[in-house]
Design an enzyme around this catalytic site. Structure first.
Site, PDB file in Angstrom:
ATOM      1  N   TYR A 178     101.811  94.323   6.362  1.00 17.14           N
ATOM      2  CA  TYR A 178     102.502  94.440   5.656  1.00 17.14           C
ATOM      3  C   TYR A 178     102.865  93.908   4.195  1.00 17.14           C
ATOM      4  CZ  TYR A 178     107.628  95.497   3.159  1.00 17.14           C
ATOM      5  OH  TYR A 178     108.599  95.608   2.882  1.00 17.14           O
TER       6      TYR A 178
ATOM      7  N   SER B 104     108.171  95.383  -2.889  1.00 16.51           N
ATOM      8  CA  SER B 104     108.737  94.581  -2.398  1.00 16.51           C
ATOM      9  C   SER B 104     108.711  93.249  -2.938  1.00 16.51           C
ATOM     10  CB  SER B 104     108.206  94.409  -0.622  1.00 16.51           C
ATOM     11  OG  SER B 104     108.813  93.308   0.106  1.00 16.51           O
TER      12      SER B 104
END
Length: 254
Positions: A153, A140
Site C-alpha cells: 500500500y 495518502s
C-alpha cells in the site's frame, strides 16, 4: 454561482467513503457526476442517496478495456470531462514485507497504480483537446511517510506522487492541472479493515492509538477530504498543479 456549476466530474471508487462523499458535494456545487466502481449493485445503492444528475458505470479500473469504457460512457452521456477524481484504491494485507504474498502486492499495484495510470491515459486526451480540466489523484499520508506492515500500500501511494508530478508537467501546456491529496486515517471501511488487520478483534484500541498520533487528535472524516478535492476541482485552484496536499490533522508536520 455554485463552485462547479455545469461541470462534468468522473469519480472512481465512487460507491462509498470519500468517493461517495465527494460526489455528494460535487452535486451540491452544481456538477453532473459519473460514479465508477467495481460492482453495479453498490453503485445503484449509492446513487439512491444522491440528488442530481448521476451516471453509474460498473468497471474494474485495473482493466484497460473497462477504463476506456467508463471514459467513453461519460463522453457519450455528457460530451466532456471537466474534473477527474482518480480515487479508486484498496488497502491490501497487513503483514511484514517479507510475509507479503506477491499476488497480494500485484493486486494492490494493479488497482492503486495501474488503475490510476489507465484513468489518466484515457481522461487526459479528453481534457487536453479542450485545453481545460482538473485531475485529483488520491494518495495518502502513506505516500509521504513510511510505516511498517503495509509495504504494498505504501509503495502504491508513493507511486502516486511521481505519477502526479509527471502528468502535471506533461499536461500543463494544455491548461490541465494534476494534483494529489494525502489523507490521514479516515473513518471509512478501509480503516476498519486496517485496524482489525493490525490487531484482530481489537480495532477500537488500534483506532485510539492511531488517533493519538495525529496532532488534531482524531481521524479525518470523508467530508474533510471532499472539501479539499472540491477546492482542487474548482477554478479557485486555477494556478495550482503538480502539488501534494496533506489533509491529515498535522501528521505530515511531525
Amino acid at each position: 454561482m455554485k463552485r462547479l456549476q455545469d461541470k462534468i466530474a468522473v469519480i472512481t471508487g465512487g460507491a462509498a467513503g470519500i468517493g461517495l462523499e465527494t460526489a455528494r458535494l460535487f452535486l451540491e456545487e452544481g456538477a453532473s457526476v459519473v460514479l465508477v466502481d467495481l460492482k453495479k449493485e453498490d453503485l445503484e445503492q449509492a446513487a439512491q442517496g444522491l440528488k442530481g444528475d448521476v451516471l453509474c458505470v460498473a468497471a474494474d479500473v485495473s482493466s484497460p478495456e473497462d477504463s476506456a469504457r467508463y471514459v467513453r460512457e461519460a463522453i457519450e452521456r455528457f460530451g466532456r470531462i471537466d474534473v477527474f477524481f482518480n480515487n479508486a484504491g484498496i488497502e491490501g494485507k497487513v503483514a511484514p514485507l517479507v510475509d507479503q504474498k506477491i499476488e497480494d502486492f500485484d493486486r494492490v499495484m494493479a488497482v492503486n497504480v495501474r488503475g490510476a495510470f489507465l484513468g489518466l491515459q484515457h481522461v487526459l486526451p479528453q481534457m487536453t483537446a479542450r485545453k481545460s480540466g482538473s485531475i485529483i489523484n488520491m494518495s495518502s499520508i502513506a505516500g509521504l511517510k513510511g510505516s511498517p506492515n503495509l509495504a504494498p500500500y505504501i509503495t502504491s501511494k508513493h507511486a502516486m506522487v511521481g505519477l502526479t508530478r509527471a502528468a502535471a508537467i506533461e499536461a500543463a501546456a494544455d491548461n490541465v492541472r494534476v494534483n494529489s491529496v494525502h489523507p490521514s486515517p479516515v473513518n471509512t471501511r478501509m480503516m476498519r479493515s486496517l485496524e482489525d488487520g493490525f490487531s484482530p478483534g481489537h480495532g477500537d484500541a488500534v483506532k485510539d492509538q492511531l488517533s493519538a498520533g495525529i496532532p488534531l487528535g482524531r481521524y479525518g472524516e470523508s467530508a474533510d477530504i471532499a472539501a479539499l478535492v472540491l477546492f482542487l476541482a474548482s477554478d479557485e485552484s486555477a494556478f495550482i498543479t503538480g502539488a501534494q496536499y496533506p489533509v491529515d490533522g498535522g501528521m505530515a508536520a511531525g
